[in-house]
Design a protein around this motif. Structure first.
Motif, PDB file in Angstrom:
ATOM      1  N   VAL A  41       0.901  -1.070  -0.020  1.00 10.60           N
ATOM      2  CA  VAL A  41       0.036   0.162  -0.075  1.00 10.60           C
ATOM      3  C   VAL A  41       0.843   1.213   0.043  1.00 10.60           C
ATOM      4  CG1 VAL A  41      -1.664   1.199   1.178  1.00 10.60           C
ATOM      5  CG2 VAL A  41      -1.771  -1.342   1.236  1.00 10.60           C
ATOM      6  N   GLU A  42       0.905   1.928  -1.063  1.00 10.60           N
ATOM      7  CA  GLU A  42       1.755   3.166  -1.381  1.00 10.60           C
ATOM      8  C   GLU A  42       0.987   4.520  -1.528  1.00 10.60           C
ATOM      9  OE1 GLU A  42       4.810   3.985  -0.917  1.00 10.60           O
ATOM     10  OE2 GLU A  42       5.849   2.104  -0.554  1.00 10.60           O
ATOM     11  N   ALA A  68       1.427  -7.225  -5.563  1.00 10.96           N
ATOM     12  CA  ALA A  68       0.248  -6.438  -5.768  1.00 10.96           C
ATOM     13  C   ALA A  68       0.209  -4.893  -5.436  1.00 10.96           C
ATOM     14  CB  ALA A  68      -0.737  -7.240  -5.393  1.00 10.96           C
ATOM     15  N   LEU A  69      -0.241  -4.014  -5.819  1.00  8.92           N
ATOM     16  CA  LEU A  69       0.117  -2.641  -5.293  1.00  8.92           C
ATOM     17  C   LEU A  69      -1.270  -1.982  -5.420  1.00  8.92           C
ATOM     18  CD1 LEU A  69       1.638  -0.253  -5.037  1.00  8.92           C
ATOM     19  CD2 LEU A  69       2.218  -0.183  -7.422  1.00  8.92           C
ATOM     20  N   SER A  87       3.280   7.017  -2.777  1.00 10.07           N
ATOM     21  CA  SER A  87       4.213   8.032  -3.305  1.00 10.07           C
ATOM     22  C   SER A  87       4.702   7.490  -4.679  1.00 10.07           C
ATOM     23  CB  SER A  87       5.381   8.395  -2.519  1.00 10.07           C
ATOM     24  OG  SER A  87       6.160   7.167  -2.502  1.00 10.07           O
ATOM     25  N   PRO A  88       5.058   8.272  -5.603  1.00  6.96           N
ATOM     26  CA  PRO A  88       5.527   7.685  -6.836  1.00  6.96           C
ATOM     27  C   PRO A  88       6.836   6.712  -6.627  1.00  6.96           C
ATOM     28  CG  PRO A  88       5.459  10.178  -7.047  1.00  6.96           C
ATOM     29  CD  PRO A  88       5.237   9.681  -5.522  1.00  6.96           C
ATOM     30  N   ASP A  89       7.715   6.908  -5.747  1.00  6.38           N
ATOM     31  CA  ASP A  89       9.095   6.168  -5.563  1.00  6.38           C
ATOM     32  C   ASP A  89       8.419   4.926  -5.050  1.00  6.38           C
ATOM     33  OD1 ASP A  89      10.560   7.842  -6.717  1.00  6.38           O
ATOM     34  OD2 ASP A  89      11.847   8.598  -4.965  1.00  6.38           O
ATOM     35  N   GLY A  90       7.584   4.916  -4.020  1.00  5.24           N
ATOM     36  CA  GLY A  90       6.895   3.670  -3.387  1.00  5.24           C
ATOM     37  C   GLY A  90       6.341   2.720  -4.306  1.00  5.24           C
ATOM     38  N   ALA A  91       5.485   3.376  -5.010  1.00  8.25           N
ATOM     39  CA  ALA A  91       4.813   2.546  -6.024  1.00  8.25           C
ATOM     40  C   ALA A  91       5.721   2.097  -7.098  1.00  8.25           C
ATOM     41  CB  ALA A  91       3.820   3.468  -6.948  1.00  8.25           C
ATOM     42  N   ALA A  92       6.866   2.648  -7.488  1.00  7.55           N
ATOM     43  CA  ALA A  92       7.593   2.244  -8.455  1.00  7.55           C
ATOM     44  C   ALA A  92       8.473   0.953  -7.641  1.00  7.55           C
ATOM     45  CB  ALA A  92       8.765   3.130  -8.962  1.00  7.55           C
TER      46      ALA A  92
END
Length: 153
Positions: free
Chosen positions: A96-97, A112-113, A99-104
Protein backbone atom coordinates in the motif's frame (compact mmCIF):
# COMPACT_ATOMS: atom_id res chain seq x y z
CA UNK A 1 20.95 21.03 11.91
CA UNK A 2 20.74 19.59 15.41
CA UNK A 3 17.92 21.99 16.24
CA UNK A 4 16.00 20.95 13.12
CA UNK A 5 16.55 17.29 13.96
CA UNK A 6 15.35 17.82 17.52
CA UNK A 7 12.23 19.61 16.28
CA UNK A 8 11.50 16.83 13.78
CA UNK A 9 11.75 14.09 16.41
CA UNK A 10 9.69 16.16 18.87
CA UNK A 11 6.91 16.30 16.27
CA UNK A 12 7.24 12.59 15.57
CA UNK A 13 7.00 11.86 19.29
CA UNK A 14 3.81 13.94 19.48
CA UNK A 15 2.33 11.54 16.98
CA UNK A 16 0.53 11.86 13.73
CA UNK A 17 -2.86 10.50 12.85
CA UNK A 18 -3.08 7.49 10.61
CA UNK A 19 -4.66 8.02 7.23
CA UNK A 20 -8.46 7.58 7.20
CA UNK A 21 -9.36 3.89 7.19
CA UNK A 22 -5.83 2.69 8.06
CA UNK A 23 -6.55 1.66 11.66
CA UNK A 24 -9.67 -0.29 10.64
CA UNK A 25 -7.80 -2.07 7.84
CA UNK A 26 -4.80 -2.91 10.04
CA UNK A 27 -7.12 -4.21 12.76
CA UNK A 28 -8.89 -6.46 10.22
CA UNK A 29 -5.56 -7.87 9.07
CA UNK A 30 -4.38 -8.44 12.64
CA UNK A 31 -7.68 -10.12 13.56
CA UNK A 32 -7.27 -12.46 10.58
CA UNK A 33 -3.68 -13.27 11.52
CA UNK A 34 -2.31 -11.62 8.38
CA UNK A 35 1.14 -10.19 9.14
CA UNK A 36 2.11 -6.78 7.80
CA UNK A 37 5.20 -4.61 7.89
CA UNK A 38 6.22 -1.01 7.54
CA UNK A 39 8.51 -0.64 4.50
CA UNK A 40 9.93 2.87 4.45
CA UNK A 41 12.50 4.88 2.52
CA UNK A 42 13.23 6.83 5.70
CA UNK A 43 16.38 6.22 7.76
CA UNK A 44 16.23 3.67 10.61
CA UNK A 45 16.27 6.43 13.25
CA UNK A 46 13.08 7.91 11.79
CA UNK A 47 11.34 4.56 11.33
CA UNK A 48 12.17 3.49 14.89
CA UNK A 49 10.99 6.80 16.29
CA UNK A 50 7.66 6.58 14.45
CA UNK A 51 7.21 2.89 15.33
CA UNK A 52 7.84 3.63 19.03
CA UNK A 53 5.73 6.77 19.00
CA UNK A 54 2.78 7.47 16.75
CA UNK A 55 2.54 3.86 15.54
CA UNK A 56 3.38 2.08 18.80
CA UNK A 57 -0.10 0.50 18.86
CA UNK A 58 0.32 -1.05 15.38
CA UNK A 59 1.46 -4.71 15.52
CA UNK A 60 3.96 -4.67 12.67
CA UNK A 61 5.69 -8.00 12.07
CA UNK A 62 8.79 -5.89 11.42
CA UNK A 63 9.89 -2.57 10.00
CA UNK A 64 12.26 -2.06 7.11
CA UNK A 65 14.13 1.22 6.62
CA UNK A 66 16.34 2.77 3.94
CA UNK A 67 19.29 1.53 5.99
CA UNK A 68 18.25 -2.12 5.67
CA UNK A 69 18.89 -2.57 1.94
CA UNK A 70 21.68 -1.47 -0.37
CA UNK A 71 19.22 0.50 -2.49
CA UNK A 72 15.97 2.02 -1.30
CA UNK A 73 12.83 3.10 -3.10
CA UNK A 74 12.26 3.44 -6.09
CA UNK A 75 14.38 0.29 -6.47
CA UNK A 76 12.64 -3.05 -5.76
CA UNK A 77 15.08 -4.02 -2.99
CA UNK A 78 12.95 -2.95 0.01
CA UNK A 79 9.88 -4.91 -1.08
CA UNK A 80 11.91 -7.92 -2.13
CA UNK A 81 13.59 -7.89 1.29
CA UNK A 82 10.22 -7.62 3.04
CA UNK A 83 8.78 -10.54 1.07
CA UNK A 84 11.86 -12.59 1.89
CA UNK A 85 11.42 -11.85 5.61
CA UNK A 86 7.81 -12.98 5.34
CA UNK A 87 9.01 -16.12 3.55
CA UNK A 88 6.83 -15.58 0.50
CA UNK A 89 7.33 -14.36 -3.06
CA UNK A 90 6.64 -10.65 -3.65
CA UNK A 91 3.57 -11.60 -5.71
CA UNK A 92 2.00 -12.91 -2.49
CA UNK A 93 2.27 -9.44 -0.92
CA UNK A 94 0.21 -6.29 -1.29
CA UNK A 95 2.05 -3.02 -0.99
CA UNK A 96 0.00 0.00 0.00
CA UNK A 97 1.80 3.07 -1.25
CA UNK A 98 1.20 6.80 -1.46
CA UNK A 99 4.23 8.04 -3.40
CA UNK A 100 5.67 7.68 -6.90
CA UNK A 101 8.94 6.17 -5.58
CA UNK A 102 7.13 3.72 -3.31
CA UNK A 103 4.79 2.64 -6.09
CA UNK A 104 7.72 2.14 -8.47
CA UNK A 105 9.54 0.06 -5.83
CA UNK A 106 6.59 -2.23 -5.10
CA UNK A 107 5.72 -2.63 -8.77
CA UNK A 108 9.33 -3.46 -9.74
CA UNK A 109 9.49 -6.04 -6.94
CA UNK A 110 6.37 -7.77 -8.29
CA UNK A 111 4.00 -7.01 -5.43
CA UNK A 112 0.30 -6.42 -5.87
CA UNK A 113 0.01 -2.67 -5.49
CA UNK A 114 -2.66 -0.44 -4.01
CA UNK A 115 -1.97 3.27 -4.42
CA UNK A 116 -3.65 5.77 -2.13
CA UNK A 117 -1.97 9.03 -3.19
CA UNK A 118 -1.20 11.73 -0.67
CA UNK A 119 1.04 14.69 -1.45
CA UNK A 120 2.58 13.75 -4.79
CA UNK A 121 0.60 12.43 -7.75
CA UNK A 122 1.35 8.82 -8.65
CA UNK A 123 1.19 8.07 -12.36
CA UNK A 124 -1.17 5.33 -13.51
CA UNK A 125 0.11 1.96 -14.61
CA UNK A 126 -1.72 -1.20 -15.65
CA UNK A 127 -0.38 -2.92 -12.50
CA UNK A 128 -1.54 -0.23 -10.06
CA UNK A 129 -4.89 -0.24 -8.29
CA UNK A 130 -5.95 3.20 -7.06
CA UNK A 131 -8.21 4.24 -4.20
CA UNK A 132 -8.97 7.72 -2.95
CA UNK A 133 -8.90 6.55 0.66
CA UNK A 134 -8.29 3.45 2.75
CA UNK A 135 -11.89 3.96 3.90
CA UNK A 136 -12.80 2.30 0.58
CA UNK A 137 -10.63 -0.78 1.22
CA UNK A 138 -10.95 -3.80 3.48
CA UNK A 139 -8.89 -6.93 4.08
CA UNK A 140 -10.96 -8.91 1.56
CA UNK A 141 -10.00 -6.38 -1.13
CA UNK A 142 -6.31 -6.92 -0.39
CA UNK A 143 -6.74 -10.69 -0.63
CA UNK A 144 -8.46 -10.24 -4.02
CA UNK A 145 -5.60 -8.05 -5.28
CA UNK A 146 -3.10 -10.82 -4.57
CA UNK A 147 -5.31 -13.51 -6.08
CA UNK A 148 -5.88 -11.42 -9.24
CA UNK A 149 -2.17 -11.08 -9.91
CA UNK A 150 -0.79 -8.17 -11.93
CA UNK A 151 -3.50 -5.93 -13.26
CA UNK A 152 -3.98 -5.54 -16.97
CA UNK A 153 -5.46 -2.37 -18.34
Amino acid sequence: MAELGDEFFRRVDEGAPLRPGAQRLLSQLADQGVPFALVSASPRTVVDSVARGALAHVPFAFTLSADDTVRTKPHPDPYRAAAERFGVPPAACVAVEDSPDGAASAEAAGCALLVVPSLLPVPPSPRRIFADSLDEIDAADLHRYVEAGPQEG
